[in-house]
Write an enzyme that holds these catalytic residues in place. Sequence first.
Site, short mmCIF file in Angstrom:
data_model
loop_
_atom_site.label_atom_id
_atom_site.label_comp_id
_atom_site.label_asym_id
_atom_site.label_seq_id
_atom_site.Cartn_x
_atom_site.Cartn_y
_atom_site.Cartn_z
N GLN A 214 40.77 33.68 -24.60
CA GLN A 214 40.92 32.37 -23.96
C GLN A 214 39.57 31.69 -23.87
O GLN A 214 38.67 32.18 -23.23
CB GLN A 214 41.58 32.53 -22.60
CG GLN A 214 42.98 33.11 -22.75
CD GLN A 214 43.72 33.21 -21.43
OE1 GLN A 214 43.23 33.78 -20.48
NE2 GLN A 214 44.91 32.64 -21.37
N GLY B 49 34.79 32.75 -19.82
CA GLY B 49 36.04 33.15 -19.17
C GLY B 49 36.21 34.64 -19.00
O GLY B 49 36.93 35.10 -18.13
N GLY B 50 35.57 35.42 -19.84
CA GLY B 50 35.72 36.87 -19.74
C GLY B 50 36.99 37.41 -20.38
O GLY B 50 37.22 38.61 -20.36
N HIS B 51 37.84 36.54 -20.94
CA HIS B 51 39.11 37.00 -21.52
C HIS B 51 39.04 37.02 -23.05
O HIS B 51 39.54 36.11 -23.70
CB HIS B 51 40.26 36.10 -21.08
CG HIS B 51 40.54 36.17 -19.61
ND1 HIS B 51 41.50 35.41 -19.00
CD2 HIS B 51 39.99 36.93 -18.63
CE1 HIS B 51 41.54 35.68 -17.71
NE2 HIS B 51 40.62 36.59 -17.45
N TYR B 52 38.42 38.05 -23.61
CA TYR B 52 38.31 38.14 -25.06
C TYR B 52 38.98 39.42 -25.52
O TYR B 52 38.85 40.46 -24.87
CB TYR B 52 36.84 38.07 -25.49
CG TYR B 52 36.16 36.94 -24.77
CD1 TYR B 52 36.67 35.65 -24.89
CD2 TYR B 52 35.12 37.15 -23.88
CE1 TYR B 52 36.14 34.60 -24.17
CE2 TYR B 52 34.58 36.10 -23.16
CZ TYR B 52 35.08 34.83 -23.31
OH TYR B 52 34.57 33.79 -22.59
#
Lengths: 280, 579
Positions: free
Chosen positions: B331, B499-502
Amino acid sequence: MTDQHSDKDEKKGLSRRQFLKNTGMVAGGVVGGSLLGGLLTNEYQKKQEAQIKEEAAKGAALQEARMFFSRKEDFDILGAATERLFPQDDIGPGAIELGVPYFIDKQLASYWGTNAKEYMRDPFRQNSEEHDYQHKDSQKDKTGPNTDSQTPVPTPRYQSRLTRAEIFIAGLRKMEQVSRDKFKKKFVDASPDQQDQVLKMFENGKVEMQGVDSVTFFNLLLKTTIEGVYSDPLYGGNKNMQGWKMKEYPGPRASFADVIEAEDFVKMDLQSLKDYQKFA
Amino acid sequence: MAKRLKPVDVVVVGSSWAGGVVSAELSKAGYKVVCLERGPKRVLEDFTGVKDELRFTNRFELMQNLSHETITSRSNIDEVALPVRTREEMMAGTGAGAGSVHWAGATYRYWPYDFEIYSQTVKRYGKNKIPEGMMLQDWGVTYKEMEPYYERWEKTAGISGERDPLGERKSDYPNPPLKESPPIKLFKQAAKNLGYNPYQVPSANVSQRYENPDGEVINACMYCAFCTQYGCDFGAKSDSLVTVIPTAQKTGNFELRTESYVRRVLHKGGKATGVMYVDTKTGQEYEQPAKVIVLGAFTFTNNRLLLLSGIGQPYDPKTRQGVIGRNYNGQFNITFRGARGFFNDKKFNLYAGAGALGGTFNDLNADNFDHSNLDFIHGGAVELRQYGDGAIASNHVPAGTPAWGPEFKKKSIHYAHRNVVVWYTPAIMSWWHNYVDLDPTYKDDFGDPLLRVTYKYTDQDRAIAKFGVEKCAEIVKEMGADIVDKDDIPQEFDHIYQGGHYAGGVIMGSDPSTSALNNYLQMWDMENLFVVGASAFPHFGGHHPTATVGALAYRASEGIEKYLKKGGMLTEAKKSNIA
């Protein structure tokens, strides 16, 4: 019995302020009776408060010396620029009164100013691609699930071999030069309108700088100004929590469980990290 | 010269949820487990009395020090990638507990549609619905099979929530939902008025004192607002430090070694033999032999260690062959778009909040709505979150307001407690041109190449984001906002990793030609190597990832135990359904 009680209080370091707090007088308790009323307004208390204020002012003043900026001239330009970004008005103080220039000075002297935790290895690409990145206008508060909490300033990609501290020095001196070229005046002597014109040239990337884009400098300046207004006073800005006062921001607390469902806005006394750490 | 250590049963890389769950489960089962964490040791006391917005939110106190290592990033496969240099552009956790410490705490399960996305899309809309180049594939596991693992993780973490009116779940959440603040009430009412089915965001900020099945106690959330990007000073946000790590420690079979930077997975004859790591305090290299190696670190590290160690065939976008680095997703700045509303006559206590405090609904998520006439597949949750705004953060102003000066000051102060944001968390599909490999130029402290990300948006991404923004704006309007500002849709990825969402790169599936792992997260190419984490996601669902990471970690733990007992591949390879 009475002696025992006071001994105990002294051991706990129970201050008068704490006593008032515990009895509910400060924390929204209703003050009733002439004795307590008198206690609150008596001469002794007035004197004590004045003394505390004076000492606090002296303490703050001792920390207000330049740690990073060696030239006073650079520091004065910084002050004038931050004041335009966050000016004094009828709501409350501006950047200078809030201590923002000292906040920035301290930040630039820290690991953050020297880019100690950033990847600063060659090669630094200085080409058209890099130029595009520097001009990318990405609002930081819209780039991910956890980042609604970021200062809303643009964050172009950092591709400069200069540290933030070096960018500030270069940027402020460039502002001085632009002001002299354009208005034949030192930046600090230019009118507020002229100062704004110079700032806008940097904001729009219209000024040529070496090794960094002027918009990168401007974004750093704006970001640190806002941070200086609103960060905890421990960093030298937000002096006497006046930034928080304007915004009705209460400061760090152990709990807002009582407030979270409240329909109306709950205004609280301000509390800084220093206050919070006393109880943590 | 690397110093060879005494062999153990299992070595785990990373101490966040993925590595933590595996560590707890295997040490409970009686195996000797060593967990290696690159960052410093952290305990609860490190988070007590340090509620400091500048330090944690703006200076990224808990995040990776990028002077040692970062990633590089580019948009197209023929460009030169540039390093992501500053922590303003990169958010990756480190230290004991790592990402689980700084997370917000929103914990949704993925949908049945996610796990069988290829089959179900074809079944309902036909093959033509899938555009050329979209790497759509089933996960090799169904929601029904995943449900028990979700349930276990939710109980371990003490998730607080209420049933999603549209969701399928057998059991209730272990704890009741968090409190409803006025903005959440307003959001839910507006959503209902528009015909949606709102409910409270499931949360790992725990609503009451809770003891989990392992006997670990999580405290009640205080709504203090210092949550996302902070460690919780009350032990009220579920992370690996208050749950699975202490559970592992109690067994006596577990050792957590911090400041231990893993550089290679060692292998011989098709089997992993151990890992090579460096004690970053002394520079001493160690070889830690083990029967089973588990990579349970962040997506970037899991991918990079496989590539550096020469395990599995690297993905080549030109031929679309190879598996390591394939289906990289996540994201980015096109997700979490929505609309912000400004109110003239309402003032909220926005300084209070919690990481996962919020309202949400799923009527526009997964395949819960008809996509026949839409130019995208999947969807996302719509959310209103009340994180609790810090003073630096709360500077939102209506569009058209200058970014500085007198008008900015006036409006930013006026609206500080008078605005809300509603956003869409769309699913992200994987594409042939989005992948990770090793950078040819930039290196880390040890001279090893950095991981290089190649990522760009597609029409699907822009269409789904636009759809979400319009829906969010309708809700904000229905909430009664006087000004409704819609977010712009970025045309391109800005290469900011906040975002940290990878996810992806080492994905699960049932066909070794298109996936690196089977559905126990066991590597097809190396049976005693398991790769746990969001790196296993073939695509990103329309939700925050953590519940699925936790559930997959429980499934992997079960697989590792089976492997330690019997050996061999745990599932049979087959030709899967794939676009």
